[in-house]
Design an enzyme around this catalytic site. Structure first.
Site, PDB file in Angstrom:
ATOM      1  N   HIS A 136       8.486  -9.552   1.498  1.00  0.00           N
ATOM      2  CA  HIS A 136       7.529  -9.668   0.383  1.00  0.00           C
ATOM      3  C   HIS A 136       7.982  -8.688  -0.724  1.00  0.00           C
ATOM      4  O   HIS A 136       7.339  -7.671  -0.961  1.00  0.00           O
ATOM      5  CB  HIS A 136       6.119  -9.340   0.889  1.00  0.00           C
ATOM      6  CG  HIS A 136       5.024  -9.791  -0.017  1.00  0.00           C
ATOM      7  ND1 HIS A 136       5.238 -10.549  -1.149  1.00  0.00           N
ATOM      8  CD2 HIS A 136       3.677  -9.596   0.054  1.00  0.00           C
ATOM      9  CE1 HIS A 136       4.080 -10.792  -1.729  1.00  0.00           C
ATOM     10  NE2 HIS A 136       3.119 -10.224  -1.030  1.00  0.00           N
ATOM     11  N   GLN A 139       5.757  -7.357  -3.701  1.00  0.00           N
ATOM     12  CA  GLN A 139       4.740  -6.393  -3.251  1.00  0.00           C
ATOM     13  C   GLN A 139       5.334  -4.982  -3.215  1.00  0.00           C
ATOM     14  O   GLN A 139       4.681  -3.996  -3.578  1.00  0.00           O
ATOM     15  CB  GLN A 139       4.238  -6.794  -1.859  1.00  0.00           C
ATOM     16  CG  GLN A 139       3.208  -5.850  -1.273  1.00  0.00           C
ATOM     17  CD  GLN A 139       1.837  -6.003  -1.904  1.00  0.00           C
ATOM     18  OE1 GLN A 139       1.340  -7.107  -2.035  1.00  0.00           O
ATOM     19  NE2 GLN A 139       1.218  -4.899  -2.303  1.00  0.00           N
ATOM     20  N   CYS A 273      -1.523  -4.206   1.377  1.00  0.00           N
ATOM     21  CA  CYS A 273      -1.157  -5.255   0.411  1.00  0.00           C
ATOM     22  C   CYS A 273      -2.334  -6.157   0.072  1.00  0.00           C
ATOM     23  O   CYS A 273      -2.343  -6.780  -0.995  1.00  0.00           O
ATOM     24  CB  CYS A 273       0.011  -6.073   0.958  1.00  0.00           C
ATOM     25  SG  CYS A 273      -0.290  -6.701   2.631  1.00  0.00           S
TER      26      CYS A 273
HETATM   27  N1  NVA Z   1       1.555 -10.230   6.430  1.00  0.00           N
HETATM   28  C1  NVA Z   1       0.668 -10.883   5.518  1.00  0.00           C
HETATM   29  C2  NVA Z   1       0.885 -10.386   4.109  1.00  0.00           C
HETATM   30  C3  NVA Z   1      -0.091 -10.935   3.104  1.00  0.00           C
HETATM   31  C4  NVA Z   1       0.169 -10.422   1.715  1.00  0.00           C
HETATM   32  C5  NVA Z   1       0.873 -12.388   5.609  1.00  0.00           C
HETATM   33  O1  NVA Z   1       2.026 -12.822   5.618  1.00  0.00           O
HETATM   34  O2  NVA Z   1      -0.114 -13.114   5.685  1.00  0.00           O
HETATM   35  N1   CP Z   2      -0.759  -9.067  -1.341  1.00  0.00           N
HETATM   36  C1   CP Z   2      -0.625 -10.392  -1.587  1.00  0.00           C
HETATM   37  O1   CP Z   2       0.472 -10.957  -1.612  1.00  0.00           O
HETATM   38  O2   CP Z   2      -1.803 -11.014  -1.835  1.00  0.00           O
HETATM   39  P1   CP Z   2      -2.007 -12.583  -1.982  1.00  0.00           P
HETATM   40  O3   CP Z   2      -1.735 -13.188  -0.625  1.00  0.00           O
HETATM   41  O4   CP Z   2      -3.448 -12.739  -2.405  1.00  0.00           O
HETATM   42  O5   CP Z   2      -1.058 -13.108  -3.003  1.00  0.00           O
END
Ligand code: NVA
Ligand code: CP
Length: 332
Positions: A136, A139, A273
């Site tokens: 990610h 982020q 996050c």
């Molecule tokens: N680990 C989480 C991060 C969300 C921003 C997911 O992948 O759902």
């Molecule tokens: N932190 C993040 O990526 O949030 P969303 O899933 O809301 O985009």
């Protein structure tokens, strides 16, 4: 700030970027943030358009891409999980070539990292990773900006990641700390440590940058001296419902509560996050809370709402940093 030429580059994972390039993007984001706060227009990409593909849901990432694109003067097209042909009737390679003919940049949020890499391979315009199972990266830029704003620099900062350390957020933090010469500790049961190959890659980078990477099963031991206590949901998007029970069982010792924060450095902050399960005020939070007899999951409401929590600053910084990524790679 000297302009760095990142025009035409994809933004797929921080492993592809140098520490100098990462710092440049964070600096650029800080600059855009100042402009935005001062009401100074910065629509230097007028006439361009970007495609935003979301195969998983989103609040922050989608809104950040949309607001940032509009601030830069660009148009956006949002492709939601159910409304595109990607992967169902049309291959990634074909989709990339179709979209690259109409748009100046493509954001992708979805499943395997190989999908966004494939999209980038076949696209002649920049592709940005808006989250995959493995990484990610946007982020990370927001988190670095937030940490830098709070502590003044990234120097000597130790980040403790609590919870499922095999997934996108912990992987991204391990890479980020290795690149930026920061200290990283993953606190989780050992079956949840990042995969050995990625650890090896990051250890090699850490050797060059002076970063330290460690892995600890004891939560209180791991957070010793940590300036940033970071956690994420225990069950990520796309994971099956059946795993909630084992996750709650395995990861509960790594829940961030006040006692754990008190074992970290005196100046420790809390980051996440988001979205977070810190109370039962959401549909899933309520359902899982009742099912497993818990009131909070990865973080207590007390820590989430405390002065030490920077989660909303972090969320805002998603927009400024995503703007920097688009601006730099599109040559604003
Ligand atoms: N680990 C989480 C991060 C969300 C921003 C997911 O992948 O759902
Ligand atoms: N932190 C993040 O990526 O949030 P969303 O899933 O809301 O985009």
């Amino acid at each position: 700030m000297n302009k760095m030429d990142l025009k035409g580059r994809d933004f797929l994972k921080l492993l592809d970027y140098t520490a100098e390039e990462i710092t440049y993007l964070v600096d650029l984001a800080a600059d855009y943030k100042k402009k935005k706060k001062a009401g100074e227009l910065h629509d230097t990409l007028k006439g361009k358009n970007v495609a935003l593909i979301f195969e998983k849901t989103s609040t922050r990432t989608r809104c950040s891409f949309e607001v940032a694109a509009h601030d830069l003067g660009m148009g956006t097209t949002y492709l939601e999980p159910a409304s595109s042909q990607i992967g169902k009737k049309e291959s990634i390679a074909d989709t990339a070539r179709v979209l690259a003919g109409m748009f100046d940049g493509i954001e992708y949020r979805g499943y395997g990292q190989e999908i966004v890499e494939e999209l980038a391979k076949y696209s002649k315009v920049p592709v940005w990773n808006g989250l995959t199972n493995e990484f990610h990266p946007t982020q990370m830029l927001a988190d670095l900006l937030t940490i830098r704003e709070h502590f003044g620099s990234l120097e000597g900062i130790k980040v403790a990641y609590m919870g499922d350390a095999r997934y996108n957020m912990a992987n991204s933090w391990m890479v980020t700390c290795a690149k930026m010469g920061m200290d990283f500790v993953a606190c989780s049961p050992k079956e949840y440590f990042p995969n050995a190959e990625l650890i090896e890659t990051c250890q090699a980078i850490a050797k060059e940058t002076g970063a330290t990477l460690s892995f600890c099963e004891d939560a209180k031991e791991g957070v010793k001296g940590a300036n940033v206590i970071y956690t994420d949901v225990w069950v990520s998007m796309g994971e099956p419902d059946e795993i909630w029970e084992e996750r709650i069982r395995d990861l509960s010792p790594y829940k961030v509560d006040k006692d754990l924060m008190d074992h970290a450095a005196e100046n420790a902050i809390f980051m996440h996050c988001l979205p977070a399960f810190h109370d039962l005020k959401t549909e899933i939070g309520k359902e899982k809370g009742e099912q497993y007899n818990v009131t909070e999951l990865e973080v207590t409401d007390e820590v989430f709402e405390s002065e030490r929590s920077l989660v909303f600053e972090e969320a805002e910084n998603r927009m400024h940093t995503i703007k920097a990524v688009m601006a730099a790679t599109l040559g604003a």
